[in-house]
Design a protein around this motif. Structure first.
Motif, PDB file in Angstrom:
ATOM      1  N   VAL A   1     -26.074   0.907 -13.899  1.00  0.00           N
ATOM      2  CA  VAL A   1     -27.080   1.800 -14.224  1.00  0.00           C
ATOM      3  C   VAL A   1     -28.152   1.885 -15.302  1.00  0.00           C
ATOM      4  CG1 VAL A   1     -27.833   3.675 -13.595  1.00  0.00           C
ATOM      5  CG2 VAL A   1     -26.790   1.904 -11.834  1.00  0.00           C
ATOM      6  N   ALA A   2     -26.180   2.131 -16.175  1.00  0.00           N
ATOM      7  CA  ALA A   2     -25.953   3.050 -17.674  1.00  0.00           C
ATOM      8  C   ALA A   2     -26.750   2.468 -18.455  1.00  0.00           C
ATOM      9  CB  ALA A   2     -24.781   3.289 -17.827  1.00  0.00           C
ATOM     10  N   ALA A   3     -27.044   0.301 -18.732  1.00  0.00           N
ATOM     11  CA  ALA A   3     -27.062  -0.250 -19.516  1.00  0.00           C
ATOM     12  C   ALA A   3     -28.619  -0.734 -18.899  1.00  0.00           C
ATOM     13  CB  ALA A   3     -26.153  -1.681 -19.228  1.00  0.00           C
ATOM     14  N   GLN A   4     -28.949  -0.503 -17.952  1.00  0.00           N
ATOM     15  CA  GLN A   4     -30.187  -0.817 -17.701  1.00  0.00           C
ATOM     16  C   GLN A   4     -30.908   0.974 -18.970  1.00  0.00           C
ATOM     17  OE1 GLN A   4     -30.519  -0.445 -13.572  1.00  0.00           O
ATOM     18  NE2 GLN A   4     -31.261  -2.750 -14.074  1.00  0.00           N
ATOM     19  N   LYS A   5     -30.942   2.233 -17.927  1.00  0.00           N
ATOM     20  CA  LYS A   5     -31.235   3.629 -19.069  1.00  0.00           C
ATOM     21  C   LYS A   5     -31.533   3.015 -20.470  1.00  0.00           C
ATOM     22  CE  LYS A   5     -30.722   6.385 -15.735  1.00  0.00           C
ATOM     23  NZ  LYS A   5     -29.610   7.102 -15.228  1.00  0.00           N
ATOM     24  N   CYS A   6     -30.621   2.181 -20.922  1.00  0.00           N
ATOM     25  CA  CYS A   6     -30.372   2.086 -22.386  1.00  0.00           C
ATOM     26  C   CYS A   6     -31.039   1.475 -23.064  1.00  0.00           C
ATOM     27  CB  CYS A   6     -28.481   1.821 -22.416  1.00  0.00           C
ATOM     28  SG  CYS A   6     -28.152   1.481 -24.659  1.00  0.00           S
ATOM     29  N   ARG A   7     -30.755  -0.098 -22.515  1.00  0.00           N
ATOM     30  CA  ARG A   7     -32.650  -0.733 -22.561  1.00  0.00           C
ATOM     31  C   ARG A   7     -33.495  -0.547 -22.316  1.00  0.00           C
ATOM     32  NH1 ARG A   7     -28.663  -4.330 -19.842  1.00  0.00           N
ATOM     33  NH2 ARG A   7     -29.079  -4.208 -17.781  1.00  0.00           N
ATOM     34  N   LYS A   8     -33.994   0.258 -21.384  1.00  0.00           N
ATOM     35  CA  LYS A   8     -35.365   1.102 -20.866  1.00  0.00           C
ATOM     36  C   LYS A   8     -35.950   2.164 -22.093  1.00  0.00           C
ATOM     37  CE  LYS A   8     -38.000   3.606 -17.865  1.00  0.00           C
ATOM     38  NZ  LYS A   8     -38.178   4.068 -16.526  1.00  0.00           N
ATOM     39  N   ARG A   9     -34.920   2.959 -22.510  1.00  0.00           N
ATOM     40  CA  ARG A   9     -34.447   3.613 -23.950  1.00  0.00           C
ATOM     41  C   ARG A   9     -34.601   3.085 -25.076  1.00  0.00           C
ATOM     42  NH1 ARG A   9     -30.097   6.598 -21.646  1.00  0.00           N
ATOM     43  NH2 ARG A   9     -29.258   5.941 -22.976  1.00  0.00           N
ATOM     44  N   LYS A  10     -34.445   1.670 -25.530  1.00  0.00           N
ATOM     45  CA  LYS A  10     -34.345   1.036 -26.320  1.00  0.00           C
ATOM     46  C   LYS A  10     -36.333   0.386 -26.309  1.00  0.00           C
ATOM     47  CE  LYS A  10     -32.373  -3.081 -28.702  1.00  0.00           C
ATOM     48  NZ  LYS A  10     -32.014  -4.037 -28.855  1.00  0.00           N
ATOM     49  N   LEU A  11     -36.199   0.210 -25.777  1.00  0.00           N
ATOM     50  CA  LEU A  11     -38.074  -1.123 -25.230  1.00  0.00           C
ATOM     51  C   LEU A  11     -38.551   0.381 -25.571  1.00  0.00           C
ATOM     52  CD1 LEU A  11     -39.429  -3.173 -25.130  1.00  0.00           C
ATOM     53  CD2 LEU A  11     -39.898  -2.637 -22.634  1.00  0.00           C
ATOM     54  N   ASN A  12     -38.461   1.087 -24.703  1.00  0.00           N
ATOM     55  CA  ASN A  12     -39.813   2.274 -25.241  1.00  0.00           C
ATOM     56  C   ASN A  12     -39.617   3.122 -26.937  1.00  0.00           C
ATOM     57  OD1 ASN A  12     -40.595   3.140 -22.087  1.00  0.00           O
ATOM     58  ND2 ASN A  12     -38.809   4.463 -21.658  1.00  0.00           N
ATOM     59  N   ALA A  13     -38.705   3.048 -26.735  1.00  0.00           N
ATOM     60  CA  ALA A  13     -37.754   2.697 -28.892  1.00  0.00           C
ATOM     61  C   ALA A  13     -39.379   2.176 -29.443  1.00  0.00           C
ATOM     62  CB  ALA A  13     -37.336   3.055 -29.324  1.00  0.00           C
ATOM     63  N   ILE A  14     -39.008   1.124 -29.299  1.00  0.00           N
ATOM     64  CA  ILE A  14     -39.886   0.048 -30.002  1.00  0.00           C
ATOM     65  C   ILE A  14     -40.760  -0.458 -29.672  1.00  0.00           C
ATOM     66  CG2 ILE A  14     -40.039  -2.871 -29.858  1.00  0.00           C
ATOM     67  CD1 ILE A  14     -36.840  -2.840 -29.261  1.00  0.00           C
ATOM     68  N   LEU A  15     -41.930   0.176 -27.928  1.00  0.00           N
ATOM     69  CA  LEU A  15     -43.204   0.335 -28.150  1.00  0.00           C
ATOM     70  C   LEU A  15     -43.368   1.577 -28.847  1.00  0.00           C
ATOM     71  CD1 LEU A  15     -42.830  -0.492 -24.555  1.00  0.00           C
ATOM     72  CD2 LEU A  15     -43.508  -2.145 -25.948  1.00  0.00           C
ATOM     73  N   ASN A  16     -43.342   3.059 -28.921  1.00  0.00           N
ATOM     74  CA  ASN A  16     -43.807   3.777 -29.532  1.00  0.00           C
ATOM     75  C   ASN A  16     -43.493   3.360 -30.794  1.00  0.00           C
ATOM     76  OD1 ASN A  16     -43.755   5.104 -27.609  1.00  0.00           O
ATOM     77  ND2 ASN A  16     -41.700   6.107 -27.863  1.00  0.00           N
ATOM     78  N   LEU A  17     -42.833   2.861 -31.683  1.00  0.00           N
ATOM     79  CA  LEU A  17     -43.048   2.392 -32.805  1.00  0.00           C
ATOM     80  C   LEU A  17     -44.101   1.415 -33.328  1.00  0.00           C
ATOM     81  CD1 LEU A  17     -38.876   2.556 -34.287  1.00  0.00           C
ATOM     82  CD2 LEU A  17     -40.614   4.198 -34.209  1.00  0.00           C
ATOM     83  N   GLU A  18     -43.642   0.442 -32.546  1.00  0.00           N
ATOM     84  CA  GLU A  18     -45.155  -0.394 -32.394  1.00  0.00           C
ATOM     85  C   GLU A  18     -46.353  -0.084 -32.350  1.00  0.00           C
ATOM     86  OE1 GLU A  18     -44.098  -3.210 -29.592  1.00  0.00           O
ATOM     87  OE2 GLU A  18     -43.310  -4.519 -30.774  1.00  0.00           O
ATOM     88  N   GLU A  19     -46.428   1.326 -31.836  1.00  0.00           N
ATOM     89  CA  GLU A  19     -47.705   1.932 -31.775  1.00  0.00           C
ATOM     90  C   GLU A  19     -47.839   3.076 -33.451  1.00  0.00           C
ATOM     91  OE1 GLU A  19     -49.435   6.010 -29.281  1.00  0.00           O
ATOM     92  OE2 GLU A  19     -48.056   4.392 -28.350  1.00  0.00           O
ATOM     93  N   ASP A  20     -46.746   3.392 -33.945  1.00  0.00           N
ATOM     94  CA  ASP A  20     -46.709   4.248 -34.784  1.00  0.00           C
ATOM     95  C   ASP A  20     -47.323   3.002 -36.173  1.00  0.00           C
ATOM     96  OD1 ASP A  20     -46.106   6.843 -33.431  1.00  0.00           O
ATOM     97  OD2 ASP A  20     -44.359   6.613 -34.329  1.00  0.00           O
ATOM     98  N   VAL A  21     -46.982   1.954 -36.026  1.00  0.00           N
ATOM     99  CA  VAL A  21     -46.975   0.759 -37.005  1.00  0.00           C
ATOM    100  C   VAL A  21     -48.567   0.998 -36.504  1.00  0.00           C
ATOM    101  CG1 VAL A  21     -46.787  -1.284 -37.470  1.00  0.00           C
ATOM    102  CG2 VAL A  21     -44.471  -0.183 -37.382  1.00  0.00           C
TER     103      VAL A  21
END
Length: 106
Positions: A1-21
């Motif tokens: 569960v912790a690994a899933q949350k970590c991957r989800k946060r990482k994916l959200n961070a990547i999506l936010n950065l792509e949107e910023d770009v």
């Protein structure tokens, strides 16, 4: 569960950065267009000023009625709104003095 949350946060961070770009690229293109328009406006103003400068000198005459040469004289605008025709060598020395004053103020 912790690994899933970590991957989800990482994916959200990547999506936010792509949107910023994407937003920054759009802003960059907008600024490029604005810069281009400003450059065109500056060039038009420079051309109008050059035409005005030549028109003024074509009409100017000295005390003997001879044309005033733009190679020997310049139009000088003072800070109080006065406009003068002065010899170029005086304009250069005056400009040096103004530059010195500006540097001292900094």
């Amino acid at each position: 569960v912790a690994a899933q949350k970590c991957r989800k946060r990482k994916l959200n961070a990547i999506l936010n950065l792509e949107e910023d770009v994407c937003n920054l690229q759009t802003q960059k293109e907008s600024l490029k267009k604005e810069h281009s328009q400003c450059s065109k406006s500056i060039n038009q103003i420079k051309q109008k000023l050059n035409n005005l400068y030549h028109d003024i000198f074509s009409r100017l005459r000295d005390d003997q009625g001879r044309p005033v040469s733009p190679r020997q004289y310049v139009i000088h605008c003072s800070s109080n709104g006065g406009v003068f025709i002065i010899p170029k060598h005086l304009a250069k020395s005056e400009q040096k003095q103004e530059n010195r004053k500006e540097q001292k103020q900094k």
